[in-house]
Structures are given as structure tokens and as C-alpha cells.
Design a protein around this motif. Structure first.
Motif, short mmCIF file in Angstrom:
data_model
loop_
_atom_site.label_atom_id
_atom_site.label_comp_id
_atom_site.label_asym_id
_atom_site.label_seq_id
_atom_site.Cartn_x
_atom_site.Cartn_y
_atom_site.Cartn_z
N UNK A 20 39.01 -46.11 78.31
CA UNK A 20 39.18 -47.28 77.45
C UNK A 20 40.48 -47.16 76.67
N UNK A 21 40.71 -45.98 76.13
CA UNK A 21 41.89 -45.76 75.31
C UNK A 21 43.16 -46.00 76.13
N UNK A 22 43.23 -45.38 77.28
CA UNK A 22 44.44 -45.49 78.10
C UNK A 22 44.65 -46.93 78.57
N UNK A 23 43.54 -47.60 78.79
CA UNK A 23 43.61 -48.97 79.29
C UNK A 23 44.07 -49.97 78.22
N UNK A 24 43.62 -49.76 76.98
CA UNK A 24 43.80 -50.81 75.99
C UNK A 24 44.84 -50.50 74.90
N UNK A 25 45.03 -49.21 74.59
CA UNK A 25 45.82 -48.91 73.39
C UNK A 25 47.32 -49.02 73.63
N UNK A 26 48.06 -49.54 72.62
CA UNK A 26 49.51 -49.52 72.65
C UNK A 26 50.02 -48.17 72.18
N UNK A 27 49.26 -47.57 71.29
CA UNK A 27 49.72 -46.39 70.59
C UNK A 27 48.50 -45.56 70.21
N UNK A 28 48.65 -44.24 70.18
CA UNK A 28 47.50 -43.38 69.93
C UNK A 28 47.80 -42.41 68.80
N UNK A 84 40.85 -32.75 60.78
CA UNK A 84 41.17 -33.57 59.62
C UNK A 84 42.65 -33.86 59.45
N UNK A 85 43.48 -33.42 60.42
CA UNK A 85 44.91 -33.67 60.28
C UNK A 85 45.44 -34.39 61.51
N UNK A 86 46.58 -35.08 61.34
CA UNK A 86 47.17 -35.75 62.49
C UNK A 86 47.85 -34.70 63.36
N UNK A 87 47.38 -34.63 64.59
CA UNK A 87 47.89 -33.61 65.50
C UNK A 87 49.09 -34.15 66.27
N UNK A 88 48.96 -35.40 66.69
CA UNK A 88 50.04 -35.99 67.48
C UNK A 88 49.94 -37.50 67.41
N UNK A 89 51.05 -38.17 67.66
CA UNK A 89 51.06 -39.62 67.76
C UNK A 89 51.99 -40.02 68.87
N UNK A 90 51.69 -41.13 69.51
CA UNK A 90 52.61 -41.58 70.54
C UNK A 90 51.98 -42.59 71.46
N UNK A 91 52.73 -43.01 72.45
CA UNK A 91 52.18 -43.93 73.45
C UNK A 91 51.18 -43.16 74.29
N UNK A 92 50.34 -43.87 75.03
CA UNK A 92 49.35 -43.18 75.86
C UNK A 92 50.00 -42.13 76.77
#
Lengths: 308, 240, 315
Positions: free
Chosen positions: B201-209, B215-223
Motif C-alpha cells: 500500500x505504501x509503495x503504491x500510494x505514497x509520494x514520500x515516506x 521514537x526517532x526519524x530514521x530516514x525520509x525520502x521517496x519510496x
């Protein structure tokens, strides 16, 4: 009388009150702690205890000590059985749903009270104490010759009142031992901590409930047997101890036994003392408001520790 | 950047007793995006979402919605500002009709008359394909349909930000595909924050992850970026 | 828009018309009972608004009933107000009392809420006893017939009493009907069913519950004022715990969260007690037995069961 002797009297009367109140409140607290049931009929179990004590005394006759000892056994036993039956027949069937349980126990309250009115009647009846030696208490006053001892008129008490206090202490100690040292006590505590877990460990939770409800009621009845030689038995006598017991259990922290005992002594003593120096109605206004505000702003009770 | 983010947090922290569930999370969600929030079990996703929509009080840090600080604004007012939240565990009004469920969601946002309200309700029910069952009791629906009703209750609010907390949990594969299509349609009109376990679902729908761990942000980015990220792979393998 | 909108209104209008018709045919004894039932049913309807529709179980509505009754009674005898103004005064007092009690008590929920409301009501009752010089304590006081004239209508007359009780009853009946069908009433039901969800749909749960308590307490206060005025007596019994339990009993018996339930419950219970008190002074035994039986076997109450089985459209 002066302030000093008055205070001593208030303390003695307060201790007797506190002793009986502790028994009643511990019963209420036990039931709430283990079963999470608010038993509004608790005061009626107390009343039944007193009426049964009278019944035993008038049925058996003979020396008051004999009937007193019999009443100490019979009244709590019968009341306990009745309460256990009410638990099995009514409370268990409504799954101890909190609000329905309160409604049901209000119903039980009226049933017990009105049945007593039908059978026992509307009169207040005395029960003779098993023994009742009166003795005076000396007081000191400062005169020109220094301190001197004298016996102020009216400052005294009876051996029976002291016995009531001692008996209540003994019962609480026994109960404490039973809860902390016996297998039944362990099952009870396990049920209190986690019903479902207790059930899956093979603890007969239904039976524990019935017994706890019975024991809770029996404690109130026992308190009544102790107090009835001082107070007389009447079918409406359950209302006030119920209110006081509620106050105690809430201030002591719902379901906490040590908190309940501390609060019972505190409320019993202060109620006795306040009632001597102030109008009893004023004392009641203050204590009911205290309960309300404790529940609103400090739900863990005045003596309880904050949860989380 | 001059453009205001729809949702933004700064050093957001939540401690339960000694446990730090969310630790100094700063994240930005620009308007119009479909953002997925992922992470292994216990990573603090639900706590973070609770902080965003006001169900949980923050220990430290701030939340901004459309540039306004909302850290201490109660949940019901945040909903009024244009957030909508659907529950992870289905939380509908079982004894009420589907129509009433959705109407209850619509009313706090609705200024028009009863006719308009009805139209909005049937519109939202139509979006999830439940318009024909409006008079049935919500408790009579199957689990999958209850999840859809939850989403309809979110849609009808016409939110600026739609927060979906594990919306596909317990759905059948066919239903998940319908859900993906629904998200794509919704993304045309609102910003979506999707907390999701199902990577398809995530890979199909998300613009950004955004990936959360401990409890911390590990990573951010496109799928694609996240999929290639070594840290993320380790976190998932480590937790798995 | 939904079918049955009209039949709901027709049904309730019909009920009021039947009671009006009974005015002309009932023998005096039952005529008197029905007048009393209508006033007490107002209390029950007020109670039901909080308990039935909002899910707030109070054990302290005697406080609101008593507040309205004493505000009216002391307004007439103490402040020299005319009866009409005294009732308005009672309504204002009820709004204030329920707003204060509500804003405090609603910080708790469930069992705590029950105990808190019970304690506030007990404190109120003790206050009435404590200020016995003003309130005449347990004995209470009579409102003289001369002071029970409203616009030339003598409220001590049983016919006037019946009709005024009916008018007040009808006003409250249609007001609550209108309220529970409004978006306000629907939000209350949502809060009752799932408070957390209602909050996350944007409802200010505390404000709604407070609103419900104020409506409920004010209707109960109106009932107290009407009771004191129509029957000419104000006493501490009406502020005692019994008058917190009775409305609960009536509503449970008639059917919580139904508009007609409170009236049906009050009617049944009053007759049950009336009949049983011919045989015994322990008439409250009936109340006890019925409470237990209701919790065991008929949680929906009379109208509730009818609604469940035959007429789901009943409000």
C-alpha cells in the motif's frame, strides 16, 4: 466541662466510632477492590447484623454474654450467606456491569430494608451489653499548689466501649493475616490484580467473588453486632454508616485496604470530635463535599499514591 | 522555504514515565502530499499520530498546523481546523445507522441545511461504495466495510489533512486494491498522512515516506529512496 | 425526510390529547394521581435527558428537583414573589445549580460520577436541614392557598392543577422530543455511544455533556417548582436521596432513551406503589424488587422493549 476533658470524651467516643467504621469500610473496600463493585446495599448488611443480634438476644435469653457470643457468630454468618447468595443470583448474572450493579444493589438495599420493616417493625430496640463496667477518668488541673488530679463529672467510659475498639483491632489484624498469609487470600489478591489472568490460572473467580462479597457484608454485620449494645437496632440505621463508609473508602483511595483503615480512623475520630464541638449536620455537609472534591481533583484518594 | 507546510513538528517528544515513545521528532508535511509514516512495531507511530491530532499531550516540542501552533489546542478544535482522524481500531457508532455515523462526522463542519448535509453524507458513502446501505446499522457491517465506513467518516469532513491510522489492517487483498484506488482519488483534494504496515500500500500510494524507529526519524525520502536505504532495511530486519 | 417524521409527532400529540380527554372522565382519585404523575414525569424526562440520551448516570437529581422547589417556595414565602415570577426564579436557580454541579462533576465519569453527584445532592439535603430556620427543615412548609393564584387561576383547585400539570408536561415532552432530534441531541447520543470517537470528530465533549446536564437539571428544577406550587408543600424529603433514586427507577422501568418511557415508568410505578401501600407500609419493597428485576431481565424498560420489538422508529 472544660476543653481538655471534653476532648478526651470525644476521643473515646470517636475511637468507638472509628473502630466500627473501620470494619464497615474495610468490607466495602474489599468488595470494591476485588470485584470492582460499588455495593450500595452495604449499609443494609450492617443493619441486618444489628437486627439479627437483637433477634438472637431475645430468642436465646439468659445471660447477655451468652447471646452476645452467639450473635457474634450467627449474625455475620447469616448476613455473609445472604450476601453471597445475592452475588450469585443477581450481580454475577449482570456480569458486574458497573452501572447496572449499582442499580441492582440499590434494589437489594430497598428489599432488605423493607423486609426488615415488615418482619422486625419500625421500632428501635436495645440489646444488652455482655458486660458494662463504668469507670471514671481522672484529669489534671493547675492550681496554686501546682498540678492536681481530679475526677471531672461526666468524664468516663465503659469497659464495653473499650472492648469494641479492641475487638475491631483484633478482627482487622486477623483479616490482614488471612489476606496476606493464606491461600484464599492469595487467590483473592490474584483476582484483584487481574481477573482474566486469575481465571486462566485456574482460580475459581466466581467463587472468590461470592466469598468476597459475603465476607465484606459479614464484616459490616460484625461491626453492627459490636455497636448495637451502644446504639440500638433500627431498620433505617444502615444509611448513615453507608455514607460514612463511602467517605472513608474514597478518601482512603478506592480499593486500598491500608488507605481505608487510615481514613476510617481519621474520619471516625474527626466525626466524633467535630460532632461534639459543632453541629453534626455541618460536619456532614463538610464531609460529603470533601468526598466529592476528592473524587474530582484527587481520585486516587487523599492517602493513596498517584497512579502513573 | 516560503510556502507554509500544512503540518509541521519541532522536536516533538513524548515520555510515558521513564519511556520515551517519541523523541525530538521534527517533520514537515507540505500540502497536497500523500505521506506514509512507517516503522517497525513499537517505533512510536501511534504515539506520534496521537500527538499530531491532540489525543495525547506532548511532553516537549511543538506541533504546527497551517503555520499555527496547535500544541496545546484540544483534539476537537484541531478537528475543527481541518484535521480528520480515522481510528486504528475500528471505532464507529455500532448502534447507529451508516447514514447517522457519517452525518455525525459531517455536522461539526457543516453550515448548510439538512438537504446539503444529506447530499454530503451520501457523497461520502458513495466514495467508499456503501451508499446503498445507508439505513443499516453500522454493527451489521463486515469488518472490511466498517473500515470503509471509518474512511467515509473522514472524507465527509472535507479535511485539509486526512490522517489514516493503519486503514488496511485486516482487509482482504481485493479490498486493499480498492483502498489504494480510493487513496489516489482522495489525494487530488486533500493531504493524506498514512500510517501503514502494508508495504505494498505504501509503495503504491505514497509520494514520500517518513520512517520512524525507536521514537526517532530514521530516514525520509521517496519510496525508491527509502526502499534502497540501508538503515531502513536494518531496522526492519532487526525488528522482524 | 425519513418516513415516519409525521407519525412521531402525531403519536406524541395523541398521548397529550388522551391525557386531556381523561381529565373529563377520570374519577377524582385517579384524576389526582395522574396530575401528580405528570409533574413527576417531568422530573423523569429531565433525568432521562442526561441518563438515557447522554449516558450520564447521576444519583443526585434530587438536588435539582429540590433546588427548583425551594427556590420557588422560598421565593414566594421569603422574597414575596408572585407564583409566576417564583417559577421563573426557580428556573434561573436550576440553571445555575446544574451549571455549577455539572462543571465540577463532569470532570469524573462512570462510577465516580455517580458518587460525586450523590455526594453533592446529600450536601444539598444537609444544607436544607442545617438552615432549618429558613427552610423549616424536615417539617417543610406549606404555601398558603392565597399565594397560589396565577392570573386569577387558583392552583389549589384540582381541575386547574391537572390542566396546568398537563400544559407543563406537554411543553417538556415536545421540548425534549425536539432536542433529541436536533443535531445537539444526536451529538449527545454519539457521546454516549463512543465518547472518544465523538471527540475525534470535532465535538467538544465536555461542553456537550455540560449542556446536557444543564438541560436535564433545569427540567428537573422546573418539576420541583411545579410540584411545590401545585401541591402547596415544600419539604426536605423532596431533596433527599429517594428523589434521586426514583427518577432513575421510573426511567429504567419506562425505558431509558425513549421520549415516552419516563412518563410510562412514572405512571406504572406510582400505581404499583399506590396499590401496594394499601397492603403494607413497606411499599418501597416494590421499588427494590422492580429495580432488581429490571437489571436482570428488562434492561430496555417498557417502551424500550416495545421499540425494540415493534416500533424501531420510536424516538
Amino acid at each position: 466541662m472544660e476543653f481538655g476533658p471534653n476532648l478526651i470524651i470525644a476521643l473515646i467516643e470517636g475511637s468507638v466510632q472509628a473502630a466500627v467504621l473501620t470494619l464497615i469500610a474495610v468490607g466495602l473496600s474489599l468488595v470494591f477492590g476485588v470485584m470492582r463493585v460499588v455495593n450500595v446495599a452495604h449499609g443494609e448488611f450492617f443493619m441486618l447484623g444489628a437486627v439479627l443480634a437483637w433477634a438472637v438476644a431475645s430468642f436465646v435469653g439468659g445471660h447477655p454474654a451468652v447471646s452476645f457470643i452467639l450473635a457474634l457468630i450467627i449474625a455475620p454468618l447469616l448476613v455473609g450467606i445472604l450476601a453471597a447468595a445475592a452475588d450469585i443470583l443477581i450481580l454475577k448474572r449482570i456480569n458486574y456491569d458497573p452501572e447496572n450493579t449499582i442499580v441492582a444493589t440499590i434494589g437489594i438495599l430497598y428489599i432488605i430494608q423493607q423486609m426488615t420493616l415488615i418482619t422486625y417493625g419500625p421500632d428501635a430496640r436495645p440489646v444488652e451489653p455482655p458486660f458494662n463496667h463504668r469507670f471514671s477518668i481522672p484529669w489534671f488541673e493547675y492550681t496554686e499548689q501546682g498540678y492536681s488530679m481530679y475526677w471531672p463529672w461526666g468524664l468516663g467510659t465503659t469497659s464495653y466501649k473499650l472492648f469494641v475498639v479492641a475487638a475491631a483491632v483484633a478482627v482487622i489484624v486477623l483479616l490482614w493475616l488471612a489476606i496476606s498469609r493464606t491461600k484464599a487470600g492469595l487467590m483473592m489478591r490474584a483476582t484483584q490484580l487481574d481477573r482474566d489472568m486469575a481465571q486462566s490460572f485456574g482460580i475459581p473467580v466466581d467463587r472468590v467473588n461470592a466469598i468476597v462479597f459475603g465476607v465484606g457484608a459479614a464484616l459490616a454485620a460484625l461491626g453492627a453486632v459490636l455497636i448495637v449494645p451502644i446504639q440500638q437496632a433500627h431498620y433505617l440505621m444502615g444509611g448513615e454508616p453507608l455514607l460514612l463508609a463511602f467517605i472513608v473508602v474514597i478518601i482512603g483511595g478506592l480499593g486500598s485496604l491500608p488507605g481505608t483503615i487510615v481514613a476510617a480512623v481519621f474520619i471516625g475520630l474527626s466525626d466524633g470530635i467535630i460532632s461534639i464541638f459543632f453541629a453534626p449536620t455541618l460536619a456532614k455537609i463538610l464531609s460529603t463535599l470533601l468526598v466529592a472534591f476528592v473524587l474530582i481533583f484527587r481520585p486516587q484518594g487523599l492517602f493513596g499514591k498517584a497512579v502513573r | 522555504m516560503a510556502a507554509v507546510n500544512l503540518l509541521e513538528t519541532k522536536n516533538l517528544t513524548k515520555q510515558f514515565g521513564g519511556l520515551t515513545a517519541v523523541n525530538g521528532v521534527s517533520f514537515e508535511l507540505p500540502a497536497g502530499q500523500v505521506r506514509a509514516l512507517i516503522g517497525p512495531n513499537g517505533a512510536g507511530k501511534s504515539t506520534l499520530v496521537g500527538l499530531l491530532c491532540g489525543r495525547i499531550e506532548a511532553t516537549a516540542g511543538d506541533v504546527f498546523f497551517e503555520g499555527h501552533k496547535v500544541t496545546h489546542i484540544p483534539a476537537h478544535k484541531r478537528i475543527g481546523m481541518g484535521m480528520a482522524y480515522t481510528f486504528q481500531i475500528t471505532s464507529i457508532f455500532g448502534k447507529l445507522s451508516l447514514h447517522e455515523n457519517v452525518a455525525l462526522a459531517a455536522r461539526p463542519h457543516h453550515k448548510g441545511g439538512a438537504g446539503d448535509l444529506d447530499q454530503a453524507v451520501f457523497g461520502a458513502l458513495g466514495d467508499v461504495g456503501l451508499q446503498d446501505r445507508a439505513e443499516e446499522l453500522a454493527s451489521d457491517l463486515s469488518y472490511g466495510h466498517q473500515r470503509l465506513l471509518e474512511i467515509a467518516m473522514g472524507i465527509v469532513q472535507k479535511p485539509k489533512l486526512l490522517i489514516l491510522d493503519e486503514p488496511t489492517q485486516g482487509l482482504a487483498d481485493v479490498e486493499v486494491e480498492q483502498f489504494n484506488a480510493l487513496i489516489k482519488r482522495l489525494s487530488e483534494t486533500s493531504t493524506i498522512l498514512l500510517i501503514e504496515h502494508n508495504m505494498n500500500v505504501v509503495m503504491e500510494t505514497a509520494d514520500f515516506i517518513t520512517v520512524l524507529n525507536f521514537g526517532e526519524v530514521l530516514a525520509e525520502g521517496t519510496p525508491q529512496e527509502v526502499r534502497a536505504n540501508k538503515l531502513v532495511q536494518d531496522a526492519y530486519l532487526g525488528a522482524g | 425526510m425519513r418516513a415516519g417524521e409525521n407519525r412521531v409527532w402525531l403519536l406524541h400529540i395523541a398521548v397529550v390529547l388522551v391525557i386531556l380527554a381523561l381529565h373529563f372522565v377520570l374519577p377524582p382519585y385517579h384524576h389526582g394521581i395522574l396530575a401528580r404523575v405528570m409533574v413527576l414525569a417531568i422530573l423523569a424526562m429531565g433525568y432521562n435527558f442526561a441518563f438515557g440520551y447522554t449516558g450520564l448516570l447521576s444519583l443526585g437529581h434530587a438536588l435539582f428537583f429540590g433546588a427548583g422547589m425551594y427556590a420557588m417556595g422560598l421565593g414566594i414565602t421569603g422574597l414575596g414573589l408572585s407564583p409566576g415570577i417564583a417559577v421563573l426564579f426557580a428556573i434561573v436557580c436550576s440553571v445555575l445549580v446544574s451549571a455549577i454541579i455539572g462543571s465540577l462533576a463532569l470532570r469524573t465519569a462512570g462510577v465516580s460520577l455517580m458518587i460525586v453527584t450523590l455526594m453533592f445532592a446529600q450536601a444539598g439535603w444537609y444544607l436544607i436541614l442545617y438552615f432549618g430556620e429558613i427552610t423549616r427543615g424536615d417539617e417543610g412548609f406549606v404555601i398558603p392557598q392565597a399565594q397560589r393564584l396565577v392570573a386569577g387561576i387558583d392552583l389549589a383547585d384540582s381541575n386547574n392543577r391537572y390542566l396546568i400539570a398537563l400544559i407543563l408536561f406537554a411543553i417538556v415532552l415536545f421540548t425534549t422530543l425536539k432536542l433529541v432530534r436536533s443535531s445537539f441531541g444526536k451529538a449527545l447520543v454519539a457521546i454516549r455511544e463512543n465518547e472518544e470517537r465523538a471527540k475525534m470528530l470535532g465535538y467538544n465533549v465536555f461542553a456537550y455533556k455540560l449542556g446536557a446536564i444543564i438541560v436535564s437539571g433545569t427540567i428537573s428544577g422546573l418539576a420541583g417548582a411545579a410540584y411545590g406550587l401545585l401541591f402547596g408543600y415544600v419539604g426536605a424529603t423532596f431533596a433527599s436521596v429517594q428523589y434521586s433514586i426514583l427518577p432513575l427507577l421510573w426511567v429504567l422501568l419506562g425505558g431509558a432513551s425513549t421520549i415516552l418511557g419516563p412518563f410510562v415508568g412514572t405512571l406504572f410505578m406510582t400505581y404499583l406503589i399506590d396499590i401496594s401501600s394499601e397492603f403494607t407500609e413497606a411499599y418501597l419493597l416494590v421499588a427494590g424488587v422492580i429495580l432488581v428485576l429490571l437489571t436482570l431481565f428488562a434492561r430496555q424498560g417498557i417502551v424500550g422493549e416495545v421499540k425494540k420489538r415493534f416500533a424501531p422508529w420510536l424516538p
